[in-house]
Design a protein around this motif. Sequence first.
Motif, mmCIF file in Angstrom:
data_model
loop_
_atom_site.group_PDB
_atom_site.id
_atom_site.type_symbol
_atom_site.label_atom_id
_atom_site.label_comp_id
_atom_site.label_asym_id
_atom_site.label_seq_id
_atom_site.Cartn_x
_atom_site.Cartn_y
_atom_site.Cartn_z
ATOM 1 N N GLU A 231 54.489 28.613 24.537
ATOM 2 C CA GLU A 231 53.945 29.857 23.831
ATOM 3 C C GLU A 231 54.038 30.812 25.148
ATOM 4 O OE1 GLU A 231 50.114 29.235 21.858
ATOM 5 O OE2 GLU A 231 51.002 26.888 21.655
ATOM 6 N N SER A 232 53.610 32.230 24.719
ATOM 7 C CA SER A 232 53.644 33.176 25.547
ATOM 8 C C SER A 232 52.157 33.401 26.401
ATOM 9 C CB SER A 232 54.115 34.484 25.125
ATOM 10 O OG SER A 232 53.245 35.022 24.085
ATOM 11 N N VAL A 233 52.194 34.161 27.294
ATOM 12 C CA VAL A 233 50.863 34.038 28.204
ATOM 13 C C VAL A 233 50.848 35.525 28.640
ATOM 14 C CG1 VAL A 233 50.605 31.852 28.593
ATOM 15 C CG2 VAL A 233 51.793 33.271 30.221
ATOM 16 N N ASN A 234 49.396 35.846 28.986
ATOM 17 C CA ASN A 234 49.492 37.285 29.590
ATOM 18 C C ASN A 234 49.490 37.298 31.204
ATOM 19 O OD1 ASN A 234 48.658 39.790 30.653
ATOM 20 N ND2 ASN A 234 47.179 39.965 28.965
ATOM 21 N N THR A 235 50.480 37.585 31.626
ATOM 22 C CA THR A 235 50.720 37.347 33.055
ATOM 23 C C THR A 235 49.739 38.472 33.970
ATOM 24 O OG1 THR A 235 53.030 37.502 32.443
ATOM 25 C CG2 THR A 235 52.493 37.224 34.651
ATOM 26 N N LEU A 236 49.204 39.573 33.347
ATOM 27 C CA LEU A 236 48.482 40.440 34.142
ATOM 28 C C LEU A 236 47.100 39.609 34.164
ATOM 29 C CD1 LEU A 236 48.261 43.015 35.445
ATOM 30 C CD2 LEU A 236 47.115 43.863 33.291
ATOM 31 N N ASP A 237 46.458 39.076 33.044
ATOM 32 C CA ASP A 237 45.350 38.148 33.269
ATOM 33 C C ASP A 237 45.443 36.932 34.584
ATOM 34 O OD1 ASP A 237 43.907 39.461 31.414
ATOM 35 O OD2 ASP A 237 44.039 38.094 29.777
ATOM 36 N N MET A 238 46.689 36.700 34.458
ATOM 37 C CA MET A 238 46.804 35.460 35.268
ATOM 38 C C MET A 238 46.758 36.074 36.828
ATOM 39 S SD MET A 238 49.535 33.472 33.559
ATOM 40 C CE MET A 238 49.765 32.034 34.415
ATOM 41 N N VAL A 239 47.253 36.995 37.105
ATOM 42 C CA VAL A 239 47.168 37.655 38.473
ATOM 43 C C VAL A 239 45.676 37.925 38.820
ATOM 44 C CG1 VAL A 239 47.874 39.542 39.751
ATOM 45 C CG2 VAL A 239 49.609 38.311 38.358
ATOM 46 N N ILE A 240 44.940 38.879 37.783
ATOM 47 C CA ILE A 240 43.728 38.883 38.080
ATOM 48 C C ILE A 240 42.792 37.713 38.496
ATOM 49 C CG2 ILE A 240 41.544 40.367 37.408
ATOM 50 C CD1 ILE A 240 43.673 42.189 36.003
ATOM 51 N N GLY A 241 43.024 36.663 37.172
ATOM 52 C CA GLY A 241 42.249 35.487 37.303
ATOM 53 C C GLY A 241 41.446 35.204 36.082
ATOM 54 N N ARG A 242 41.367 35.967 35.003
ATOM 55 C CA ARG A 242 40.638 35.923 33.907
ATOM 56 C C ARG A 242 41.118 34.766 33.081
ATOM 57 N NH1 ARG A 242 35.806 36.642 33.883
ATOM 58 N NH2 ARG A 242 35.630 37.171 31.740
ATOM 59 N N ILE A 243 41.294 33.583 33.793
ATOM 60 C CA ILE A 243 41.935 32.507 32.730
ATOM 61 C C ILE A 243 41.197 31.285 33.088
ATOM 62 C CG2 ILE A 243 44.295 33.399 32.595
ATOM 63 C CD1 ILE A 243 44.895 31.929 35.042
ATOM 64 N N PRO A 244 41.306 30.267 32.530
ATOM 65 C CA PRO A 244 40.751 29.007 32.465
ATOM 66 C C PRO A 244 41.644 28.260 33.611
ATOM 67 C CG PRO A 244 42.064 28.848 30.404
ATOM 68 C CD PRO A 244 42.013 30.337 30.748
ATOM 69 N N GLY A 245 41.069 27.394 34.348
ATOM 70 C CA GLY A 245 41.608 26.722 35.317
ATOM 71 C C GLY A 245 40.641 25.988 36.210
ATOM 72 N N THR A 246 41.006 25.403 37.297
ATOM 73 C CA THR A 246 39.920 25.043 38.258
ATOM 74 C C THR A 246 39.258 26.081 38.951
ATOM 75 O OG1 THR A 246 41.416 24.760 40.265
ATOM 76 C CG2 THR A 246 41.422 22.952 38.872
ATOM 77 N N ILE A 247 38.198 26.076 39.824
ATOM 78 C CA ILE A 247 37.291 26.908 40.274
ATOM 79 C C ILE A 247 38.171 28.013 41.133
ATOM 80 C CG2 ILE A 247 35.454 27.513 41.588
ATOM 81 C CD1 ILE A 247 34.161 24.823 40.823
#
Lengths: 213, 317
Positions: free
Chosen positions: B168-184
């Motif tokens: 699936e596709s993802v929002n790269t901008l969110d990933m750079v800022i960090g508003r994504i699930p993941g470890t702390i």
Amino acid sequence: MGKYIERIYNGIIKENPTFVIVLGMCPTLAVTTSATNGVGMGLTTTAVLILCNMLIAALRNYIPDKVRIPGFIVVIATFVTLTELLLKAFLPALNDSLGLYIPLIVVNCIIMGRAEAYACKNGVLLSMFDGIGMGLGFTMALTMIGAIRELLGTGAIFGFTILSESFYEPITIFILAPGAFLVLSMLVAAQNKINLINEKKAKEAAKAAAKAE
Amino acid sequence: MSGLINVSSSPHVRDKDTTSKIMQCVFIALLPASLFGIYNFGLNALIIIAVTVAACVATEYVYEKLMKKPVTVKDWSAAVTGLLLALNLPCPYGTENVIRMCLLAILGSVFAIVIVKQLFGGLGQNFMNPALGARCFLLISFTSRMTTFAMADGVSTATPLALLKAGESVNTLDMVIGRIPGTIGETSVIAIIIGAIFLIWKDVITLRIPGSYLISFAIFVLIFGGHGLDLNFLCAHLAGGGLMLGAFFMATDYVTSPITKKGQIVYGVILGCLTGLFRLFGGSAEGVSYAIIFSNLLVPLIERATLPKPFGKGGEK
């Protein structure tokens, strides 16, 4: 009688095949995922070990030195095949859970090692007690490793739940391969510590005795 | 005059840096990522970070007291291990789950400090990164707890990497800022880069390992990713998961990375290829921690192969 008892003590504590001589690592690490497996593997090996030690000790003057290793292997393989057939007939569940490691007892270095180091130089009865000692030492070690891994990895020992799931989350790594190495290394360390303490005590006792004289 | 003549054995080049100074720098550099984690996941993240750091320091103190060794708590290395481990844990939702995660964190701290670090001789002797060793220990033992990622509102979702893996596709901008699930600590690329720039400015790390790591990983993804020159896919892979945190903070650990310049580049390339291999062809979506601890084991070999020749030796015969 003293030297027979000494053989058994030697096998279980002083020269424990797993913790001190570090032989037979393949079954030690591979089958000890539960205490039951540990006991099963240990006792199977003990049976083979006692019989092999006795037969090899009886034949020690007839096997030519140059072909002694093939000779040992023929003897060991015979007993392992017998044991395997017996297990298949009477304990099929244990046979299934140990699987390939039963035929692999043929190349178990404890059995080869005792044949080469002890049975081919000593009498039948002494060799039998050596086999009993070594076998019990191996069984004890495997059961301990199996029990610790099963307890930490599933919360049970011999299949009986001890640590209930409601508060204990099993540390799965202990029933996987890395857990075997972790538990074995800890137990070897503990055994070394005990041996060091014993040696220290023996030295001090000897010193005290020398002083008293 | 005679006072100027001083004969002594090596080392001749001295520096004012001490272990504790460097460790403090790393600790400070990890703060932006930690603060972002607390902002992203709520106060639970702060609790987990505090518990893990305290557990690591306490374990080190107790172990060294029991073993009658000099207590090295003041060199900050245990605190850094604790912080790194905490940043590698997911932040759960709900009181019971947080308590359980704290217990896991304590177990992981004991594993990191006692088994990975102290049993091999303490700081400087450990053959793998203690924080990562503990993370992998927890990951194998408590797979579902360690891979359930919830946002602060309690909705557990798939990480961008898992989505990528599922095609699936993802929002790269969110990933750079960090508003994504993941470890702390792994979510925000910006916060990690701020910390990394601080470390490079302080001369604590160089760009050799992270640079060669990221470049070789990017090339690996371009060749084997199956998306051709899809920049969105490539950026998502670079920004996703623990790659940035691993490349700048964990792969560069002094003890477990090569000291030779050539070796550091070789090490980075191995890391990049392994991470790509695990991510693209492995069973799980993430592979940074396994890649790093696996490469840690190769470090002695890399150092042996890349040992520089002393000046004047090894010329033509």
